[in-house]
Design an enzyme around this catalytic site. Structure first.
Site, short mmCIF file in Angstrom:
data_model
loop_
_atom_site.label_atom_id
_atom_site.label_comp_id
_atom_site.label_asym_id
_atom_site.label_seq_id
_atom_site.Cartn_x
_atom_site.Cartn_y
_atom_site.Cartn_z
N THR A 142 -5.72 -6.68 10.81
CA THR A 142 -5.98 -5.41 10.13
C THR A 142 -5.46 -4.23 10.94
O THR A 142 -4.82 -3.32 10.40
CB THR A 142 -7.51 -5.25 9.91
OG1 THR A 142 -8.02 -6.42 9.29
CG2 THR A 142 -7.81 -4.03 9.05
N ASN B 247 -2.12 0.37 6.64
CA ASN B 247 -1.63 -0.87 7.24
C ASN B 247 -0.79 -1.73 6.28
O ASN B 247 -0.78 -2.95 6.36
CB ASN B 247 -2.79 -1.66 7.87
CG ASN B 247 -3.85 -2.05 6.86
OD1 ASN B 247 -3.74 -1.75 5.68
ND2 ASN B 247 -4.88 -2.71 7.33
N ARG C 279 -2.32 -14.21 4.72
CA ARG C 279 -3.07 -13.54 5.79
C ARG C 279 -2.32 -13.67 7.12
O ARG C 279 -2.30 -12.73 7.93
CB ARG C 279 -4.48 -14.13 5.94
CG ARG C 279 -5.36 -13.98 4.71
CD ARG C 279 -5.87 -12.58 4.47
NE ARG C 279 -6.75 -12.11 5.51
CZ ARG C 279 -7.44 -10.97 5.42
NH1 ARG C 279 -7.35 -10.20 4.34
NH2 ARG C 279 -8.21 -10.57 6.40
N HIS D 254 -2.37 -5.36 1.55
CA HIS D 254 -3.66 -6.00 1.35
C HIS D 254 -3.40 -7.44 0.98
O HIS D 254 -2.43 -7.74 0.29
CB HIS D 254 -4.43 -5.33 0.19
CG HIS D 254 -5.55 -6.20 -0.34
ND1 HIS D 254 -6.80 -6.19 0.21
CD2 HIS D 254 -5.58 -7.14 -1.31
CE1 HIS D 254 -7.57 -7.08 -0.43
NE2 HIS D 254 -6.84 -7.66 -1.36
N ARG E 99 2.25 -6.26 9.42
CA ARG E 99 1.55 -5.09 9.98
C ARG E 99 2.10 -4.71 11.35
O ARG E 99 2.18 -3.52 11.68
CB ARG E 99 0.04 -5.36 10.00
CG ARG E 99 -0.57 -5.22 8.58
CD ARG E 99 -1.92 -5.81 8.50
NE ARG E 99 -2.65 -5.41 7.29
CZ ARG E 99 -3.78 -5.97 6.89
NH1 ARG E 99 -4.32 -6.95 7.60
NH2 ARG E 99 -4.40 -5.55 5.79
N LYS F 119 0.82 -1.22 0.00
CA LYS F 119 0.00 0.00 0.00
C LYS F 119 0.86 1.27 0.00
O LYS F 119 2.07 1.23 0.24
CB LYS F 119 -0.94 -0.04 1.21
CG LYS F 119 -1.98 -1.17 1.15
CD LYS F 119 -2.96 -1.07 2.31
CE LYS F 119 -4.03 -2.16 2.22
NZ LYS F 119 -5.07 -2.01 3.28
N PHE G 260 -15.72 3.68 6.47
CA PHE G 260 -14.35 4.06 6.12
C PHE G 260 -14.08 4.04 4.62
O PHE G 260 -12.95 4.26 4.19
CB PHE G 260 -13.35 3.18 6.87
CG PHE G 260 -13.47 1.69 6.61
CD1 PHE G 260 -12.95 1.13 5.45
CD2 PHE G 260 -14.08 0.85 7.53
CE1 PHE G 260 -13.04 -0.23 5.20
CE2 PHE G 260 -14.19 -0.52 7.29
CZ PHE G 260 -13.66 -1.05 6.12
N TYR H 107 -12.52 -1.96 -4.23
CA TYR H 107 -13.08 -2.02 -2.88
C TYR H 107 -14.60 -1.94 -2.86
O TYR H 107 -15.18 -1.60 -1.83
CB TYR H 107 -12.48 -0.92 -2.01
CG TYR H 107 -11.09 -1.24 -1.48
CD1 TYR H 107 -10.88 -2.33 -0.64
CD2 TYR H 107 -9.99 -0.45 -1.80
CE1 TYR H 107 -9.62 -2.62 -0.14
CE2 TYR H 107 -8.73 -0.74 -1.31
CZ TYR H 107 -8.55 -1.83 -0.47
OH TYR H 107 -7.31 -2.13 0.03
N GLU I 164 -9.63 -10.78 -7.68
CA GLU I 164 -8.69 -9.67 -7.52
C GLU I 164 -7.51 -9.77 -8.47
O GLU I 164 -7.06 -8.76 -9.01
CB GLU I 164 -8.23 -9.60 -6.05
CG GLU I 164 -9.39 -9.22 -5.11
CD GLU I 164 -9.04 -9.27 -3.63
OE1 GLU I 164 -9.92 -8.96 -2.81
OE2 GLU I 164 -7.90 -9.64 -3.28
P1 RTP Z 1 -7.23 -5.87 3.31
O1 RTP Z 1 -8.57 -6.09 2.68
O2 RTP Z 1 -6.60 -4.54 2.97
O3 RTP Z 1 -6.28 -7.02 3.10
O4 RTP Z 1 -7.39 -5.80 4.89
P2 RTP Z 1 -8.35 -6.62 5.84
O5 RTP Z 1 -9.04 -7.71 5.07
O6 RTP Z 1 -7.52 -6.97 7.01
O7 RTP Z 1 -9.40 -5.51 6.24
P3 RTP Z 1 -10.84 -5.13 5.63
O8 RTP Z 1 -11.85 -5.28 6.71
O9 RTP Z 1 -11.07 -5.88 4.35
O10 RTP Z 1 -10.66 -3.59 5.34
C1 RTP Z 1 -10.02 -3.17 4.16
C2 RTP Z 1 -9.07 -2.04 4.49
O11 RTP Z 1 -9.80 -0.88 4.89
C3 RTP Z 1 -9.05 -0.14 5.84
N1 RTP Z 1 -9.82 -0.04 7.07
N2 RTP Z 1 -9.96 1.08 7.70
N3 RTP Z 1 -10.71 3.10 9.54
C4 RTP Z 1 -11.09 1.84 9.75
O12 RTP Z 1 -11.75 1.51 10.71
C5 RTP Z 1 -10.71 0.82 8.77
N4 RTP Z 1 -11.04 -0.45 8.82
C6 RTP Z 1 -10.45 -1.01 7.72
C7 RTP Z 1 -7.75 -0.89 6.05
O13 RTP Z 1 -6.77 -0.35 5.15
C8 RTP Z 1 -8.12 -2.29 5.66
O14 RTP Z 1 -6.98 -3.02 5.30
MG MG Z 2 -10.12 -7.40 3.24
#
Ligand code: RTP
Ligand code: MG
Length: 140
Positions: A93, A114, A87, A117, A104, A11, A59, A51, A128
């Protein structure tokens, strides 16, 4: 367990801090092989499309703005159990909750910035990968 592919993004917070190599090394050390890689600067439309599943999340707009704030490196990773393994090495996250030694925990700035992805299922990995790569750009 058969060889599997997953999709990864390094990222903008990581490219800004010149961590592309450091992050890739952690992925490789976990047994994942980079079989496709390119540095791109996503358009807003691309980031919104990628996304789309998070469209209704509070968010969403901040996330899209962050993801287009600088270049990213999109990668296809290959290995045994690649989706779950990626993962695992990424960590939670929220870096405050990530295990020691995960990407992370070591590198992320915040829950949003973070560092990486990673696809969350083999089905989403395929979607993807197809979003960013043509078949001939992937060399296993
Ligand atoms: P990713 O998709 O990036 O691999 O991360 P993830 O599965 O761990 O998290 P996800 O729930 O899919 O959220 C996607 C990305 O959104 C941002 N985020 N911001 N401000 C917030 O509360 C918040 N929560 C998530 C993060 O960049 C997250 O990786
Ligand atoms: Mg995700």
């Amino acid at each position: 367990m058969a060889t599997e592919r997953t999709f990864s993004i390094i990222k903008p917070d990581a490219t800004r801090r010149n961590l592309t190599g450091a992050v890739t090394k952690m992925l490789e050390d976990a047994g994942l092989r980079v079989v496709a890689s390119k540095r791109i600067h996503m358009t807003r439309e691309q980031a919104e499309g990628f996304y789309a599943v998070h469209k209704e999340r509070p968010f969403f707009n901040d996330l899209v703005t962050f993801m287009i704030s600088g270049p990213v490196v999109v990668q296809v990773l290959e290995g045994e159990n690649a989706v779950a393994k990626n993962r695992e090495v990424m960590g939670a996250t929220n870096p405050a909750q990530a295990d020691e030694g995960t990407i992370r925990k070591v590198h992320a700035e915040s829950i949003e910035a973070n560092t990486v992805h990673g696809s969350d299922s083999p089905e989403n990995a395929k979607i993807e990968i197809d979003f960013f790569f043509k078949p001939e750009e992937i060399v296993g």
